[in-house]
Design a protein around this motif. Structure first.
Motif, PDB file in Angstrom:
ATOM      1  N   VAL A 307      13.356   9.706   1.552  1.00 56.35           N
ATOM      2  CA  VAL A 307      12.365   8.752   2.056  1.00 56.35           C
ATOM      3  C   VAL A 307      12.704   8.386   3.496  1.00 56.35           C
ATOM      4  O   VAL A 307      13.875   8.197   3.840  1.00 56.35           O
ATOM      5  CB  VAL A 307      12.340   7.484   1.177  1.00 56.35           C
ATOM      6  CG1 VAL A 307      11.533   6.365   1.830  1.00 56.35           C
ATOM      7  CG2 VAL A 307      11.778   7.810  -0.195  1.00 56.35           C
ATOM      8  N   THR A 308      11.685   8.305   4.331  1.00 56.78           N
ATOM      9  CA  THR A 308      11.893   7.905   5.718  1.00 56.78           C
ATOM     10  C   THR A 308      11.397   6.490   5.992  1.00 56.78           C
ATOM     11  O   THR A 308      11.987   5.762   6.778  1.00 56.78           O
ATOM     12  CB  THR A 308      11.181   8.881   6.667  1.00 56.78           C
ATOM     13  OG1 THR A 308       9.775   8.892   6.383  1.00 56.78           O
ATOM     14  CG2 THR A 308      11.741  10.294   6.519  1.00 56.78           C
ATOM     15  N   SER A 309      10.311   6.077   5.345  1.00 63.64           N
ATOM     16  CA  SER A 309       9.740   4.735   5.526  1.00 63.64           C
ATOM     17  C   SER A 309       9.017   4.337   4.247  1.00 63.64           C
ATOM     18  O   SER A 309       8.477   5.204   3.549  1.00 63.64           O
ATOM     19  CB  SER A 309       8.722   4.703   6.685  1.00 63.64           C
ATOM     20  OG  SER A 309       9.222   5.296   7.855  1.00 63.64           O
ATOM     21  N   SER A 310       8.974   3.048   3.962  1.00 60.24           N
ATOM     22  CA  SER A 310       8.244   2.592   2.773  1.00 60.24           C
ATOM     23  C   SER A 310       7.652   1.218   3.031  1.00 60.24           C
ATOM     24  O   SER A 310       8.128   0.458   3.877  1.00 60.24           O
ATOM     25  CB  SER A 310       9.158   2.552   1.547  1.00 60.24           C
ATOM     26  OG  SER A 310      10.195   1.598   1.734  1.00 60.24           O
ATOM     27  N   ALA A 311       6.587   0.899   2.285  1.00 55.98           N
ATOM     28  CA  ALA A 311       5.910  -0.386   2.454  1.00 55.98           C
ATOM     29  C   ALA A 311       4.965  -0.596   1.284  1.00 55.98           C
ATOM     30  O   ALA A 311       4.672   0.323   0.515  1.00 55.98           O
ATOM     31  CB  ALA A 311       5.129  -0.420   3.774  1.00 55.98           C
ATOM     32  N   VAL A 312       4.471  -1.820   1.177  1.00 54.48           N
ATOM     33  CA  VAL A 312       3.384  -2.125   0.243  1.00 54.48           C
ATOM     34  C   VAL A 312       2.118  -2.268   1.074  1.00 54.48           C
ATOM     35  O   VAL A 312       2.021  -3.141   1.937  1.00 54.48           O
ATOM     36  CB  VAL A 312       3.659  -3.409  -0.557  1.00 54.48           C
ATOM     37  CG1 VAL A 312       2.466  -3.724  -1.461  1.00 54.48           C
ATOM     38  CG2 VAL A 312       4.927  -3.267  -1.389  1.00 54.48           C
ATOM     39  N   HIS A 313       1.139  -1.398   0.818  1.00 53.68           N
ATOM     40  CA  HIS A 313      -0.109  -1.388   1.572  1.00 53.68           C
ATOM     41  C   HIS A 313      -1.155  -2.242   0.860  1.00 53.68           C
ATOM     42  O   HIS A 313      -1.188  -2.292  -0.375  1.00 53.68           O
ATOM     43  CB  HIS A 313      -0.611   0.058   1.723  1.00 53.68           C
ATOM     44  CG  HIS A 313      -1.771   0.211   2.636  1.00 53.68           C
ATOM     45  ND1 HIS A 313      -3.074   0.195   2.190  1.00 53.68           N
ATOM     46  CD2 HIS A 313      -1.830   0.378   3.986  1.00 53.68           C
ATOM     47  CE1 HIS A 313      -3.895   0.375   3.217  1.00 53.68           C
ATOM     48  NE2 HIS A 313      -3.163   0.470   4.312  1.00 53.68           N
ATOM     49  N   TYR A 314      -2.020  -2.879   1.636  1.00 57.17           N
ATOM     50  CA  TYR A 314      -2.956  -3.838   1.051  1.00 57.17           C
ATOM     51  C   TYR A 314      -4.018  -3.166   0.170  1.00 57.17           C
ATOM     52  O   TYR A 314      -4.634  -3.820  -0.680  1.00 57.17           O
ATOM     53  CB  TYR A 314      -3.626  -4.683   2.137  1.00 57.17           C
ATOM     54  CG  TYR A 314      -4.670  -3.990   2.979  1.00 57.17           C
ATOM     55  CD1 TYR A 314      -6.031  -4.174   2.737  1.00 57.17           C
ATOM     56  CD2 TYR A 314      -4.313  -3.158   4.042  1.00 57.17           C
ATOM     57  CE1 TYR A 314      -6.997  -3.559   3.514  1.00 57.17           C
ATOM     58  CE2 TYR A 314      -5.264  -2.546   4.831  1.00 57.17           C
ATOM     59  CZ  TYR A 314      -6.606  -2.745   4.561  1.00 57.17           C
ATOM     60  OH  TYR A 314      -7.556  -2.133   5.353  1.00 57.17           O
ATOM     61  N   GLU A 315      -4.232  -1.865   0.326  1.00 56.71           N
ATOM     62  CA  GLU A 315      -5.169  -1.145  -0.527  1.00 56.71           C
ATOM     63  C   GLU A 315      -4.481  -0.086  -1.388  1.00 56.71           C
ATOM     64  O   GLU A 315      -4.832   0.096  -2.557  1.00 56.71           O
ATOM     65  CB  GLU A 315      -6.247  -0.459   0.323  1.00 56.71           C
ATOM     66  CG  GLU A 315      -7.238  -1.417   0.956  1.00 56.71           C
ATOM     67  CD  GLU A 315      -8.335  -0.698   1.721  1.00 56.71           C
ATOM     68  OE1 GLU A 315      -9.432  -1.274   1.851  1.00 56.71           O
ATOM     69  OE2 GLU A 315      -8.096   0.440   2.190  1.00 56.71           O
ATOM     70  N   LEU A 316      -3.504   0.610  -0.840  1.00 55.63           N
ATOM     71  CA  LEU A 316      -2.866   1.726  -1.536  1.00 55.63           C
ATOM     72  C   LEU A 316      -1.721   1.312  -2.440  1.00 55.63           C
ATOM     73  O   LEU A 316      -1.256   2.110  -3.255  1.00 55.63           O
ATOM     74  CB  LEU A 316      -2.347   2.746  -0.516  1.00 55.63           C
ATOM     75  CG  LEU A 316      -3.394   3.341   0.438  1.00 55.63           C
ATOM     76  CD1 LEU A 316      -2.717   4.277   1.436  1.00 55.63           C
ATOM     77  CD2 LEU A 316      -4.471   4.071  -0.332  1.00 55.63           C
ATOM     78  N   GLY A 317      -1.223   0.074  -2.285  1.00 58.45           N
ATOM     79  CA  GLY A 317      -0.068  -0.355  -3.057  1.00 58.45           C
ATOM     80  C   GLY A 317       1.221   0.164  -2.452  1.00 58.45           C
ATOM     81  O   GLY A 317       1.296   0.433  -1.244  1.00 58.45           O
ATOM     82  N   PRO A 318       2.271   0.354  -3.260  1.00 55.16           N
ATOM     83  CA  PRO A 318       3.550   0.833  -2.722  1.00 55.16           C
ATOM     84  C   PRO A 318       3.453   2.300  -2.297  1.00 55.16           C
ATOM     85  O   PRO A 318       3.055   3.157  -3.082  1.00 55.16           O
ATOM     86  CB  PRO A 318       4.529   0.640  -3.878  1.00 55.16           C
ATOM     87  CG  PRO A 318       3.685   0.590  -5.104  1.00 55.16           C
ATOM     88  CD  PRO A 318       2.360   0.026  -4.699  1.00 55.16           C
ATOM     89  N   ILE A 319       3.809   2.566  -1.046  1.00 58.10           N
ATOM     90  CA  ILE A 319       3.738   3.919  -0.488  1.00 58.10           C
ATOM     91  C   ILE A 319       4.992   4.196   0.321  1.00 58.10           C
ATOM     92  O   ILE A 319       5.741   3.287   0.680  1.00 58.10           O
ATOM     93  CB  ILE A 319       2.495   4.109   0.414  1.00 58.10           C
ATOM     94  CG1 ILE A 319       2.477   3.038   1.524  1.00 58.10           C
ATOM     95  CG2 ILE A 319       1.216   4.075  -0.395  1.00 58.10           C
ATOM     96  CD1 ILE A 319       1.367   3.230   2.552  1.00 58.10           C
TER      97      ILE A 319
END
Length: 372
Positions: A307-319
């Motif tokens: 993994v290089t980067s991760s986040a919780v997106h407001y539409e896609l969820g955890p990505i």
């Protein structure tokens, strides 16, 4: 960090400091901030941004000879992006480029500013160029629309860099599927402002978002970033960076042979993917977390990337963005190790396994082989 050293945005309600960068991590609700930023309604003070300038009449032809983008005829006010590669074609620096007619402004990662300026200074020889690290002189504000921010304009051209990631640049190529590319909605821009301009925006009625919101939007747009998606082995093809930062038909530059060879005759050894993560355990993998798949040959789980980067997106969820081996099938179920938790992940292809080999040169039969 003392109160006096804080950004003027610290006076905003809900401000939460990112200790590593000195700007806002968020203002209480990163998901709402993402939506506002994406809609072009708000501004974010960009964390970890450095600014290197090159002045002098030879500046553009000189930068053109050193880096991957065609810069000789870059018109004032036009934005582009370039990469500085090592002799083997591996990515060393990445820079957004904006020229104002007198100065070329290079927007880089903060950690890159000093070493890049020092390297460029050593490469001047007898050319009419001067290099400076201007990171301390100006701040950078990010937005997804023209918010009439007070851009610095020392030569009469507003210093607003518009990210070229939205479409394939002239001379570039994208390995990703253009029909579904999220970059089409990536209207991101960065405005350089003085300390007075920064304070004025912080005191204005323009809504603000934090670094977490900007990072989530970047990941969802498949936008590579130096130091997160890159390591000491990265070549531009692996991250689809030929899309915005490489001109395939320009003259010689350091690392060009590798760029041309991999694009025309070979395949990048690794490829970027977007991971849709199972959010059941409410954990996010850290940078460098192992990505695994079941090996068809061995019948056991093997590590295939990280993994290089991760986040919780407001539409896609955890990505997450991840770099994995080219040989991993595009439909292979993946897992990611987040702390001690194994998280299921579905891959969305950014760079396909067949990327490269653009010249279409047929493979010759091996000497001594039997013709059929």
């Amino acid at each position: 960090m003392s109160t006096d050293d804080r950004t003027p945005f610290a006076a905003r309600p809900g401000f939460v400091l990112d200790e590593a960068t000195g700007v806002a991590s968020h203002y209480g609700n990163p998901l709402i901030e993402q939506r506002s930023l994406s809609a072009g309604s708000s501004v974010v003070q960009v964390p970890s941004r450095g600014i290197v300038t090159v002045t002098g009449p030879d500046r553009l032809s000189w930068l053109d000879s050193l880096t991957s983008q065609s810069l000789k005829r870059l018109a004032p006010g036009i934005s582009t992006e370039t990469l500085l590669l090592d002799p083997s074609g591996r990515v060393e620096h990445a820079a957004g480029v904006l020229d104002d007619g007198e100065t070329a402004w290079l927007l880089v990662e903060a950690a890159s500013a000093e070493p890049l300026a020092a390297w460029l200074d050593r490469m001047r020889f007898m050319l009419r160029v001067e290099v400076a690290d201007r990171s301390a002189d100006l701040a950078v504000l990010g937005s997804f629309a023209d918010l009439s921010l007070p851009a610095a304009d020392p030569a009469g051209v507003p210093l607003v860099w518009v990210d070229p990631w939205r479409e394939v640049a002239v001379g570039g190529v994208s390995y990703a599927d253009e029909a579904s590319h999220p970059g089409a909605d990536w209207t991101y821009r960065e405005t350089l402002v003085t300390a007075e301009g920064l304070a004025a925006v912080a005191a204005s009625e323009i809504p603000a978002g934090g670094a977490l919101a900007l990072e989530a939007l970047r990941i969802a747009a498949w936008r590579p970033r130096l130091g997160t998606e890159t390591d000491e082995r990265t070549i531009p093809h692996e991250l689809d960076w030929l899309r915005s930062a490489v001109h395939l038909d320009k003259g010689c530059y350091r690392g060009q042979e590798t760029v041309a060879k991999v694009h025309n005759l070979g395949h990048p050894p690794r490829r970027l993917v977007l991971l849709h993560l199972d959010g059941s355990d409410n954990v996010l993998p850290a940078h460098g977390a192992e990505v695994s798949a079941v090996s068809a040959k061995l019948g056991e789980t093997v590590v295939v990337g990280e993994v290089t980067s991760s986040a919780v997106h407001y539409e896609l969820g955890p990505i997450a963005l991840a770099v994995i081996k080219r040989s991993v099938p595009v439909d292979a179920p993946l897992t990611v190790l987040a702390d001690d938790t194994v998280v299921a992940a579905a891959q969305e292809v950014v760079v396909p396994p067949e990327a490269g080999a653009a010249a279409g040169v047929p493979r010759l039969p091996r000497l001594g082989g039997v013709r059929r």
